[in-house]
Write an enzyme that holds these catalytic residues in place. Structure first.
Site, PDB file in Angstrom:
ATOM      1  N   HIS A  16      42.376  50.362  50.710  1.00 51.94           N
ATOM      2  CA  HIS A  16      41.593  50.585  51.925  1.00 51.94           C
ATOM      3  C   HIS A  16      42.334  50.133  53.181  1.00 51.94           C
ATOM      4  CE1 HIS A  16      38.263  51.463  49.255  1.00 51.94           C
ATOM      5  NE2 HIS A  16      38.369  50.261  48.705  1.00 51.94           N
ATOM      6  N   THR A  28      32.563  45.099  57.892  1.00 51.86           N
ATOM      7  CA  THR A  28      32.619  46.529  58.211  1.00 51.86           C
ATOM      8  C   THR A  28      32.943  47.377  56.988  1.00 51.86           C
ATOM      9  OG1 THR A  28      34.957  46.395  58.826  1.00 51.86           O
ATOM     10  CG2 THR A  28      33.330  46.003  60.565  1.00 51.86           C
TER      11      THR A  28
END
Length: 478
Positions: A153, A287
């Site tokens: 990610h 987030t």
């Protein structure tokens, strides 16, 4: 820090059979039952109360009877399995498990205090209690290498726990830092937080946990006051940022997901803005899933800058796919869209006046406007002064002109003299300098013709076809 999702129940064996004949009850200790139910597992040793009892062999009954003595071991084993299942949970920024689907698999991602947000500066509240942050030990890396890895990610740099952050209600120890970026397209964004709707090309997050109240980051991440994250917006500049090269130059060694490498330690504070006293503060969340709403966010007003080449390398080197995967997928656009504030206050450590930051275009426009204003003002002043001086000169020449009188001696006579000497009174040097550009051409001509008079030369003037000599002798003196 990727949490786990709820694992689907495992199917047990068919129900309905006799249990231990002596007691007529299934031999499962209270500890085992409570442990299994707390982990939401459905295995043969954890029969639901609402379902028929499972068939358990006598040999299993004997082992289960001693389960209380193995409680710590069983707890660690099952908890480890539960955490492993969580780590295997996959999510992406787009697609089937993209941002719009996060809340279905991670309920907190649909909460009311999510991050990131758009900071509208006109709606922030000034808080004088927000003092400049104090990084502690950021430059004291002790020459121990940092671990840099690709988790599929983003690129994550693990930080030693002796690095901490002051200026908050508690002491927060560093955990890791990571980056978010876009794909290089026009208006593609890259940063997660935005200011007045404007995003930056990338964003750096430095994650800390509350080390005064909690033992580690895993325990703190689920608590309301557990984490503190610094958000640093990254823009494009003309020069290469040497501090960010400590990370970017090693990205090619972790191109694929799950790859890890040790890199030389460096001064982490060199990645931060120079002005640590101007920032925005609000309560938000992680987030990325599981989006725990446990973060005290600090978003700096000042941007740091990297070169376009550095940003391009960040956007094109890493893959979200593993090395063995047949299809390679570039790791791009790894930022979450801004979330609604839902009436959360956003505080500022500076006032609107002191915090006003102009763009280069605004500065250029202001400079050009000031220059044009100055030129225009100078033209107006010069016109006014010239008009006043011109009017004053004509008044002197007109008002001081003598009235016509009867001339008893012809002008042509050598002994004739001008009767009104006051008109030709000598002027000072500064007055002559000011009046010369304003005197009518005929007077300038006379001055030019008479310039030789001072050295004894003739001073002649033709008027009405009649030659007049020595009549402007005194006029030549100015």
């Amino acid at each position: 820090m990727h949490p786990a999702s709820h694992r689907k129940p495992l199917k047990g064996r068919a129900a309905g059979g006799p249990v231990e004949a002596a007691t007529g009850r299934q031999a499962v200790s209270p500890f085992a039952r409570s442990l299994c139910f707390s982990l939401s597992l459905r295995v043969p040793l954890c029969p639901p109360r609402s379902l028929p009892s499972l068939l358990i062999p006598p040999s299993t009954v004997a082992r289960v009877a001693n389960m209380d003595s193995l409680a710590p071991f069983v707890l660690l084993l099952l908890a480890g399995l539960h955490w492993t299942a969580a780590e295997d949970t996959s999510w992406t920024y787009t697609g089937m498990l993209g941002q719009s689907e996060w809340s279905e698999h991670f309920p907190e991602c649909g909460g009311s205090s999510q991050s990131p947000v758009d900071v509208v500066t006109t709606q922030t509240k000034y808080d004088p209690a927000l003092t400049p942050l104090t990084p502690l030990g950021y430059s004291q890396h002790d020459n121990r290498p940092f671990a840099l890895y690709n988790n599929g990610h983003t690129a994550v740099i693990e930080l030693p726990d002796w690095m901490s952050l002051g200026g908050l209600p508690w002491l927060f120890s560093a955990v890791q830092m990571h980056l978010h970026w876009g794909s290089g397209g026009p208006s593609s964004g890259g940063s997660e937080h935005t200011i007045n709707g404007q995003s930056a090309e990338a964003e750096l997050h430095v994650v800390h946990y509350n080390s005064e109240l909690y033992a580690n980051a895993s325990a703190a991440m689920t608590q309301r006051d557990g984490l503190a994250v610094l958000g640093i917006l990254i823009g494009i500049g003309e020069e290469t940022n040497a501090a960010f090269n400590n990370i970017i130059n090693y990205l090619s060694r972790i191109r694929h997901a799950n790859q890890k490498v040790l890199i030389p330690a460096f001064d982490v504070q060199s990645l931060l803005p120079k002005d640590l006293g101007r920032y925005f503060r609000y309560n938000g969340s992680l987030t990325t899933p599981p989006c725990h709403q446990s973060v005290i966010w600090t978003v700096f007003r000042e941007r740091v800058q990297i070169s376009k080449a550095q940003l391009l390398k960040m956007e094109t080197v890493l893959y979200s796919s593993k090395a063995r995967d047949p299809d390679r997928m570039l790791l791009q656009d790894n930022f979450r869209a801004t979330q609604p504030l839902n009436h959360r206050p956003v505080f500022a450590s500076f006032t609107a006046e002191s915090g006003k930051e102009l763009s280069s275009g605004e500065v250029t426009a202001i400079v050009i406007g000031i220059m044009c204003g100055c030129v225009g003002l100078a033209v107006v002043v010069r016109f006014i002064v010239k008009t006043v001086r011109s009017t004053s000169s004509w008044d002197v020449l007109t008002n001081n002109r003598p009235a016509p009188t009867h001339r008893s001696t012809p002008l042509s006579s050598p002994n004739a003299s001008f009767p009104h000497k006051s008109f030709f009174k000598p002027l000072s040097a500064s007055t002559r300098t000011l009046l010369l550009p304003l005197i009518p051409p005929i007077v300038i001509k006379v001055s030019s013709v008479c310039s030789g008079r001072r050295s004894g030369g003739p001073c002649d003037l033709w008027a009405g076809g009649r030659r007049r000599e020595n009549t402007l002798t005194r006029a030549c003196q100015f």
